[in-house]
Write a protein that holds these residues in place. Structure first.
Motif, short mmCIF file in Angstrom:
data_model
loop_
_atom_site.label_atom_id
_atom_site.label_comp_id
_atom_site.label_asym_id
_atom_site.label_seq_id
_atom_site.Cartn_x
_atom_site.Cartn_y
_atom_site.Cartn_z
N LEU A 1 -50.96 1.07 109.17
CA LEU A 1 -51.64 2.11 108.43
C LEU A 1 -51.47 1.85 106.94
N PRO A 2 -52.37 2.37 106.10
CA PRO A 2 -52.16 2.24 104.65
C PRO A 2 -50.84 2.90 104.23
N LYS A 3 -50.26 2.38 103.16
CA LYS A 3 -48.93 2.83 102.71
C LYS A 3 -48.90 4.32 102.41
N HIS A 4 -49.95 4.86 101.78
CA HIS A 4 -49.92 6.28 101.42
C HIS A 4 -49.96 7.18 102.65
N ILE A 5 -50.60 6.73 103.73
CA ILE A 5 -50.62 7.52 104.96
C ILE A 5 -49.25 7.49 105.63
N ALA B 1 -44.26 10.27 106.95
CA ALA B 1 -42.80 10.32 106.90
C ALA B 1 -42.32 11.55 106.14
N ASN B 2 -42.98 11.89 105.05
CA ASN B 2 -42.58 13.07 104.28
C ASN B 2 -42.81 14.36 105.06
N LEU C 1 -34.84 14.45 109.53
CA LEU C 1 -36.22 14.15 109.17
C LEU C 1 -36.54 14.60 107.75
N ARG C 2 -36.00 15.73 107.38
CA ARG C 2 -36.25 16.24 106.03
C ARG C 2 -35.60 15.34 104.98
N ASN C 3 -34.42 14.79 105.29
CA ASN C 3 -33.72 13.90 104.37
C ASN C 3 -34.15 12.45 104.52
N LYS C 4 -35.03 12.18 105.48
CA LYS C 4 -35.56 10.84 105.75
C LYS C 4 -34.46 9.82 106.04
N VAL C 5 -33.55 10.21 106.95
CA VAL C 5 -32.52 9.28 107.40
C VAL C 5 -32.85 8.84 108.83
N ARG D 1 -41.28 4.29 110.81
CA ARG D 1 -39.88 3.86 110.94
C ARG D 1 -39.31 3.24 109.67
N PRO D 2 -40.02 2.37 108.95
CA PRO D 2 -39.43 1.78 107.73
C PRO D 2 -39.14 2.80 106.62
N GLU D 3 -39.74 3.97 106.70
CA GLU D 3 -39.52 4.99 105.67
C GLU D 3 -38.20 5.73 105.85
#
Length: 178
Positions: A21-25, A30-31, A108-112, A161-163
């Motif tokens: 997917l494009p990076k912004h999506i 992830a956010n 998820l909120r802290n992106k860990v 996943r990489p985010e």
């Protein structure tokens, strides 16, 4: 746990073969993964309460149909016989999924990575449930829906996943010496 990591590594390799997917999506997904998980918790709770009347109806119909049809027709519908088991399994898995997602909301909120792991485990649990339901009550539409849903959901999950990063815990010796 080691087996789960090997399966995850194999799935990472599998999903690397498809276009990204494009990076912004990916960043947006992830956010907002915690909001999507919160909606998933609400849907799991609604699903549990929606299936309660279906469960009792299928149990009653199972016994009533056997009593009504057995003197006239030597017919037993095995799919109807095991429908109550499928519905019970779906209700239990919905409850467990809601709990897993609730515990992963903070991550998820802290992106860990632990938050992403919660999504991964809930997806794995739901795929196992879908396989069990297809085995218990075979249906081509259910099978096709399960396969397409698992592929699409897995694709989106492994795209974000990489985010998600491993949480780095400060070493207690370094913090006390400073």
């Amino acid at each position: 746990m080691n087996y789960s990591r090997r399966v995850e590594a194999n799935l990472v390799e599998f999903y690397e073969l498809v276009p990204n997917l494009p990076k912004h999506i990916r960043v947006w997904l992830a956010n907002n993964a915690w909001r999507i998980a919160l909606a998933g918790i609400i849907c799991c709770i609604i699903n549990m309460f929606w299936n309660i009347p279906l469960f009792f109806t299928s149990v009653v119909l199972n016994y009533m149909t056997g009593d009504v049809l057995s003197p006239v027709v030597p017919y037993e519908n095995t799919q109807l016989t095991l429908t109550w088991l499928s519905i019970l399994l779906i209700m239990v898995v919905s409850l467990i999924t809601a709990v897993i997602l609730a515990f992963s909301l903070n991550g998820l909120r802290n992106k860990v990575k632990s938050g992403w792991n919660g999504l991964y485990y809930s997806l794995t649990l739901n795929i196992a449930c879908a396989i069990a339901v297809v085995v218990i009550t075979p249906n081509w539409r259910s099978f096709i829906t399960m396969v397409v849903g698992a592929l699409v959901t897995g694709y989106l999950l492994f795209e974000i996943r990489p985010e998600f990063h491993h949480a780095v815990r400060p070493n207690s010796e370094q913090t006390t010496s400073k």
